[in-house]
Design a protein around this motif. Structure first.
Motif, PDB file in Angstrom:
ATOM      1  N   LEU A   8       0.829  -1.202   0.000  1.00 23.67           N
ATOM      2  CA  LEU A   8       0.000   0.000   0.000  1.00 23.67           C
ATOM      3  C   LEU A   8       0.860   1.247   0.000  1.00 23.67           C
ATOM      4  CD1 LEU A   8      -2.797  -1.013   2.531  1.00 23.67           C
ATOM      5  CD2 LEU A   8      -3.137  -0.408   0.137  1.00 23.67           C
ATOM      6  N   GLY A   9       1.961   1.187   0.754  1.00 24.82           N
ATOM      7  CA  GLY A   9       2.869   2.328   0.808  1.00 24.82           C
ATOM      8  C   GLY A   9       3.467   2.629  -0.547  1.00 24.82           C
ATOM      9  N   ILE A  10       3.849   1.588  -1.273  1.00 28.98           N
ATOM     10  CA  ILE A  10       4.411   1.782  -2.612  1.00 28.98           C
ATOM     11  C   ILE A  10       3.380   2.444  -3.522  1.00 28.98           C
ATOM     12  CG2 ILE A  10       5.249   0.571  -4.656  1.00 28.98           C
ATOM     13  CD1 ILE A  10       6.444  -1.522  -2.721  1.00 28.98           C
ATOM     14  N   VAL A  93      16.116  19.100  22.282  1.00 33.54           N
ATOM     15  CA  VAL A  93      15.672  18.588  20.977  1.00 33.54           C
ATOM     16  C   VAL A  93      14.478  19.395  20.471  1.00 33.54           C
ATOM     17  CG1 VAL A  93      14.549  16.641  19.815  1.00 33.54           C
ATOM     18  CG2 VAL A  93      16.513  16.234  21.299  1.00 33.54           C
ATOM     19  N   PHE A  94      14.551  19.785  19.212  1.00 31.66           N
ATOM     20  CA  PHE A  94      13.407  20.349  18.502  1.00 31.66           C
ATOM     21  C   PHE A  94      12.840  19.216  17.657  1.00 31.66           C
ATOM     22  CE2 PHE A  94      11.791  22.962  14.768  1.00 31.66           C
ATOM     23  CZ  PHE A  94      10.643  23.377  15.438  1.00 31.66           C
ATOM     24  N   TYR A  95      11.593  18.843  17.935  1.00 27.40           N
ATOM     25  CA  TYR A  95      10.977  17.646  17.349  1.00 27.40           C
ATOM     26  C   TYR A  95       9.978  18.040  16.268  1.00 27.40           C
ATOM     27  CZ  TYR A  95       7.830  13.535  17.333  1.00 27.40           C
ATOM     28  OH  TYR A  95       7.038  12.475  16.977  1.00 27.40           O
ATOM     29  N   ILE A  96      10.104  17.401  15.112  1.00 25.71           N
ATOM     30  CA  ILE A  96       9.212  17.637  13.981  1.00 25.71           C
ATOM     31  C   ILE A  96       8.568  16.303  13.611  1.00 25.71           C
ATOM     32  CG2 ILE A  96       9.046  18.435  11.589  1.00 25.71           C
ATOM     33  CD1 ILE A  96      11.858  19.819  12.197  1.00 25.71           C
ATOM     34  N   PHE A  97       7.248  16.286  13.527  1.00 29.75           N
ATOM     35  CA  PHE A  97       6.527  15.058  13.193  1.00 29.75           C
ATOM     36  C   PHE A  97       5.942  15.176  11.794  1.00 29.75           C
ATOM     37  CE2 PHE A  97       2.723  12.411  12.980  1.00 29.75           C
ATOM     38  CZ  PHE A  97       3.184  11.207  13.487  1.00 29.75           C
ATOM     39  N   ARG A  98       6.232  14.202  10.956  1.00 32.50           N
ATOM     40  CA  ARG A  98       5.700  14.186   9.596  1.00 32.50           C
ATOM     41  C   ARG A  98       5.145  12.801   9.286  1.00 32.50           C
ATOM     42  NH1 ARG A  98      10.927  17.167   6.768  1.00 32.50           N
ATOM     43  NH2 ARG A  98      10.482  19.272   7.555  1.00 32.50           N
ATOM     44  N   VAL A  99       3.996  12.780   8.639  1.00 32.05           N
ATOM     45  CA  VAL A  99       3.377  11.505   8.277  1.00 32.05           C
ATOM     46  C   VAL A  99       3.926  11.018   6.938  1.00 32.05           C
ATOM     47  CG1 VAL A  99       1.213  10.430   7.515  1.00 32.05           C
ATOM     48  CG2 VAL A  99       1.272  11.788   9.618  1.00 32.05           C
ATOM     49  N   PHE A 100       4.392   9.771   6.945  1.00 35.01           N
ATOM     50  CA  PHE A 100       4.800   9.072   5.729  1.00 35.01           C
ATOM     51  C   PHE A 100       3.815   7.915   5.571  1.00 35.01           C
ATOM     52  CE2 PHE A 100       7.134   5.935   3.258  1.00 35.01           C
ATOM     53  CZ  PHE A 100       7.687   6.717   2.243  1.00 35.01           C
ATOM     54  N   PRO A 101       2.812   8.072   4.719  1.00 37.79           N
ATOM     55  CA  PRO A 101       1.733   7.084   4.660  1.00 37.79           C
ATOM     56  C   PRO A 101       2.182   5.739   4.121  1.00 37.79           C
ATOM     57  CG  PRO A 101       1.503   8.683   2.887  1.00 37.79           C
ATOM     58  CD  PRO A 101       2.622   9.182   3.762  1.00 37.79           C
ATOM     59  N   GLY A 103      -0.417   3.455   3.871  1.00 37.69           N
ATOM     60  CA  GLY A 103      -1.711   2.991   3.390  1.00 37.69           C
ATOM     61  C   GLY A 103      -2.680   4.152   3.262  1.00 37.69           C
ATOM     62  N   GLN A 104      -3.778   3.922   2.569  1.00 34.50           N
ATOM     63  CA  GLN A 104      -4.747   4.976   2.311  1.00 34.50           C
ATOM     64  C   GLN A 104      -5.295   5.582   3.599  1.00 34.50           C
ATOM     65  OE1 GLN A 104      -5.510   6.283  -0.635  1.00 34.50           O
ATOM     66  NE2 GLN A 104      -6.867   7.772   0.337  1.00 34.50           N
ATOM     67  N   GLN A 105      -5.475   4.751   4.631  1.00 32.20           N
ATOM     68  CA  GLN A 105      -6.042   5.259   5.884  1.00 32.20           C
ATOM     69  C   GLN A 105      -5.129   6.296   6.550  1.00 32.20           C
ATOM     70  OE1 GLN A 105      -6.326   1.841   5.078  1.00 32.20           O
ATOM     71  NE2 GLN A 105      -8.390   2.419   4.418  1.00 32.20           N
ATOM     72  N   ASP A 106      -3.830   6.218   6.286  1.00 35.37           N
ATOM     73  CA  ASP A 106      -2.924   7.220   6.851  1.00 35.37           C
ATOM     74  C   ASP A 106      -3.190   8.607   6.269  1.00 35.37           C
ATOM     75  OD1 ASP A 106      -1.369   5.662   8.644  1.00 35.37           O
ATOM     76  OD2 ASP A 106      -0.282   4.825   6.946  1.00 35.37           O
ATOM     77  N   ILE A 107      -3.547   8.655   5.004  1.00 35.96           N
ATOM     78  CA  ILE A 107      -3.861   9.934   4.377  1.00 35.96           C
ATOM     79  C   ILE A 107      -5.107  10.527   5.025  1.00 35.96           C
ATOM     80  CG2 ILE A 107      -4.469  11.089   2.213  1.00 35.96           C
ATOM     81  CD1 ILE A 107      -2.926   8.873   0.756  1.00 35.96           C
ATOM     82  N   ALA A 108      -6.129   9.691   5.212  1.00 31.49           N
ATOM     83  CA  ALA A 108      -7.361  10.155   5.855  1.00 31.49           C
ATOM     84  C   ALA A 108      -7.107  10.567   7.301  1.00 31.49           C
ATOM     85  CB  ALA A 108      -8.416   9.048   5.803  1.00 31.49           C
ATOM     86  N   ALA A 109      -6.302   9.779   8.016  1.00 27.25           N
ATOM     87  CA  ALA A 109      -6.024  10.073   9.427  1.00 27.25           C
ATOM     88  C   ALA A 109      -5.284  11.395   9.595  1.00 27.25           C
ATOM     89  CB  ALA A 109      -5.216   8.934  10.043  1.00 27.25           C
ATOM     90  N   ASN A 172      -5.312  16.018   1.509  1.00 27.66           N
ATOM     91  CA  ASN A 172      -4.804  14.748   0.997  1.00 27.66           C
ATOM     92  C   ASN A 172      -3.543  14.953   0.170  1.00 27.66           C
ATOM     93  OD1 ASN A 172      -7.986  12.991   0.341  1.00 27.66           O
ATOM     94  ND2 ASN A 172      -7.046  13.657   2.241  1.00 27.66           N
ATOM     95  N   ALA A 173      -3.552  15.991  -0.673  1.00 32.82           N
ATOM     96  CA  ALA A 173      -2.398  16.261  -1.528  1.00 32.82           C
ATOM     97  C   ALA A 173      -1.184  16.635  -0.699  1.00 32.82           C
ATOM     98  CB  ALA A 173      -2.728  17.385  -2.513  1.00 32.82           C
ATOM     99  N   ARG A 174      -1.404  17.351   0.396  1.00 32.45           N
ATOM    100  CA  ARG A 174      -0.283  17.741   1.258  1.00 32.45           C
ATOM    101  C   ARG A 174       0.394  16.499   1.852  1.00 32.45           C
ATOM    102  NH1 ARG A 174       1.967  18.332   5.914  1.00 32.45           N
ATOM    103  NH2 ARG A 174       3.095  20.253   6.416  1.00 32.45           N
ATOM    104  N   VAL A 175      -0.428  15.549   2.317  1.00 29.94           N
ATOM    105  CA  VAL A 175       0.127  14.321   2.898  1.00 29.94           C
ATOM    106  C   VAL A 175       1.003  13.609   1.877  1.00 29.94           C
ATOM    107  CG1 VAL A 175      -0.393  12.111   3.971  1.00 29.94           C
ATOM    108  CG2 VAL A 175      -1.894  14.067   4.383  1.00 29.94           C
ATOM    109  N   MET A 176       0.515  13.472   0.673  1.00 27.39           N
ATOM    110  CA  MET A 176       1.254  12.750  -0.354  1.00 27.39           C
ATOM    111  C   MET A 176       2.528  13.483  -0.758  1.00 27.39           C
ATOM    112  SD  MET A 176      -1.714  11.035  -2.733  1.00 27.39           S
ATOM    113  CE  MET A 176      -2.392  12.575  -3.314  1.00 27.39           C
ATOM    114  N   ALA A 177       2.443  14.814  -0.798  1.00 29.66           N
ATOM    115  CA  ALA A 177       3.625  15.583  -1.177  1.00 29.66           C
ATOM    116  C   ALA A 177       4.714  15.507  -0.116  1.00 29.66           C
ATOM    117  CB  ALA A 177       3.237  17.043  -1.421  1.00 29.66           C
TER     118      ALA A 177
END
Length: 221
Positions: A8-10, A93-101, A103-109, A172-177
């Protein structure tokens, strides 16, 4: 990460390459915060990054993670409390969190999380991790969208708001980018993966290894 999640990630990354990057470049201005000269790329943060800690901390730690990733949920439980208490809250530490999906549900989440006030973002990500069994297909959930709507309701959103957020094309586009940027800039291929002062750590590294890396860098300061 399971084989199904990897596949799904691919697929998600393929979608990223086809369309997400242009939106991200045009709509996400960067903030030139320059936390530390020893943190390559740290001054290229998007204005809407989700972060914790002091931007001037000697260490910048970016975590690439996925809400539906079981290893990320384990790290959230075992490592994040100590990371926050001993390193983030103390100005190390300065912590930055970024989503790397993965699966599709990660984009929605992630789209749901970004519909909430910024101050509620990390609490909602934590909630999703702790309740994966109620919305993640990996646990046999046949209607993950309904599961995510239920999680959003707990966080104070209406069902209609949640549905609209999950289908928001810009979010959604932001997550994918972000995923494409992670892959092209750092070669991210799995979750969780930390990038510490510009150095990519082993994907799925346990908290003990991440902690050892932070301590080794701090010892040199």
């Amino acid at each position: 990460m399971s084989r199904n999640q990897l596949l799904l990630g691919i697929l998600v990354v393929a979608l990223v390459i086809l369309g997400g990057a242009a939106w991200y470049v045009m709509n996400s201005p960067t903030a030139d915060i320059s936390p530390t000269a020893s943190a390559p790329g740290a001054n290229a943060l998007a204005a809407d990054e989700r972060t914790l800690g002091n931007p001037k901390a000697p260490i910048v730690a970016i975590e690439y993670a996925a809400p539906m990733c079981p290893h990320c949920a384990r790290f959230n439980e075992e490592g994040i409390p100590e990371l926050k208490a001993r390193y983030i809250d103390t100005g190390k530490v300065f912590y930055i969190f970024r989503v790397f999906p993965i699966g599709q549900q990660d984009i929605a989440a992630e789209s749901l999380a970004r519909c909430l006030p910024a101050d509620n973002y990390f609490a909602f990500i934590d909630q999703l991790y702790r309740n994966q069994k109620n919305w993640d297909p990996e646990y046999g959930i046949t209607d993950p969208e309904a599961g995510l709507v239920a999680q959003a309701r707990i966080a104070g959103m209406s069902g209609d708001q949640a549905e609209a957020c999950m289908k928001d094309k810009d979010k959604n586009a932001r997550v994918m980018a972000v995923a494409q940027e992670a892959q092209t800039r750092f070669g991210i291929s799995g979750t969780p993966t930390f990038v510490i002062n510009g150095e990519v750590q082993t994907p799925g590294a346990p908290w003990a290894d991440v902690k050892a890396k932070l301590d080794s860098l701090l010892a040199k300061k």
